[in-house]
Design a protein around this motif. Sequence first.
Motif, PDB file in Angstrom:
ATOM      1  N   ASP A  95      41.756  48.904  48.756  1.00 17.04           N
ATOM      2  CA  ASP A  95      42.702  48.358  47.776  1.00 17.04           C
ATOM      3  C   ASP A  95      42.028  47.418  46.785  1.00 17.04           C
ATOM      4  N   GLN A 102      46.521  49.172  39.884  1.00 17.20           N
ATOM      5  CA  GLN A 102      46.238  49.469  41.284  1.00 17.20           C
ATOM      6  C   GLN A 102      45.126  50.505  41.340  1.00 17.20           C
ATOM      7  N   LEU A 104      41.815  52.359  43.962  1.00 15.85           N
ATOM      8  CA  LEU A 104      41.265  52.607  45.284  1.00 15.85           C
ATOM      9  C   LEU A 104      39.752  52.757  45.174  1.00 15.85           C
ATOM     10  N   LYS A 184      48.485  43.380  44.732  1.00 15.47           N
ATOM     11  CA  LYS A 184      47.677  44.422  45.360  1.00 15.47           C
ATOM     12  C   LYS A 184      48.535  45.252  46.311  1.00 15.47           C
ATOM     13  N   SER A 186      49.146  48.202  49.396  1.00 19.88           N
ATOM     14  CA  SER A 186      48.565  48.488  50.704  1.00 19.88           C
ATOM     15  C   SER A 186      48.421  49.999  50.854  1.00 19.88           C
TER      16      SER A 186
END
Length: 427
Positions: A95, A102, A104, A184, A186
């Motif tokens: 994250d 957002q 990854l 952030k 999850s």
Amino acid sequence: MSDSLTDLQRFLAASPTPFHAVQEMVERLEKSGFKSLDERDSWDLKASGRYFTLRNGSSIVAWVMPEESDLATSGMRMVGAHTDSPCLKVKPEPDIHRHGYQQLGVEVYGGVLLNPWFDRDLSMAGRVNYRAVDGSRQSALINFEKPVAVIPSLAIHLDREANKSRSINAQTYLPVITGQGEEKASFKQLLKQRLLEQGADDVGDVLDYEIVLYDTQQPSLVGLNEEFLVSARLDNLLSCFMGLQGLLSSDLTQGCLLVCNDHEEVGSMSAAGAQGPMLQQVLERIAPDAEERIRMIQHSMMISADNAHGIHPNFADKHDANHGPLLNAGPVIKINANQRYATNSETSAAFRDMAEQVDVPVQAFVVRSDMGCGSTIGPITASELGVKTIDIGVPQFAMHSIREMAGTRDIMDLTKVLTKFFNEKAV
């Protein structure tokens, strides 16, 4: 377009990960009367029996026991391929929240050609391990299916040299954007939500996962006469599919075996990889007596099927002038003097003979003498088992890209040769 090519396109689209590819293969095997065996159980193998077993959910061995003949004298007709493809894999703590986006974090799996991953509609799939509401540990396959991520390119206005010398930093350039938000997100909570959407109503807490990104564009037939198949993961799901088609199209009376291992793209050194003991252990259970097993292996032959480099018309100088395979001109025998491929004159002659009998042309590939050569599961399997082996494959373009290209005629032709091989009375 043949029904087989249509089925191949469905197979590729449904197999974004090795786990999904093996699941698809299992469905086809079960429809053809193959029985699942658990490695943890005792096996009672019967003459003419059709079986398969899995390891890690990402590697599979399927085989047929012969009707009457003794395996020690008839041997096994074996075809090997691999289920994994180079890709981007989501990190354990992925994250990232920057400037309201957002993201990854990802790591590179295998020898990925990275540039084509930019500006693609990406989704995610893989395996999730979780604690169920009753406290037990469970696992499930997951697939977001729709586009949920993207890696946008930097505008050329901000990098005027992009078309000349842009190199990719895997740590800083590749984190994917999945949305926007004030805080952030999850990733584990996202996985739980998707599992619930898929119908897994027993999910308590996500414990861990193996998730990769993949291109959502569907496989396509391309060319004015549909000469080419363009898709993700042709290396090497194409060989898995052809090997399976060859097995299921054979008369299933000989001792036949198909093995599709995970982790070839990262060296094959794992419990489920070709350098691991899976195939050896299966063969020990097929032929428990050591002497009979050695005799069986010496009467056997392995065809290692993995795609070959077709000669690219824009980069013809990357090939040896006499060894530039053409798409739709036949399967390729791969040869290397330094044993990067396991082919020798005996196995090459056997393959050429079988191809000629089913009216299929054959090509040969040798890498330029001033270039390094890749490898396959062929030399690994040959050295682990002591079985005579040949490395072959259909020629393709854009190997290890997010979207690869092969010839439709080659697919049909190699399937014919593999079917012939599985029907051979002696190898």
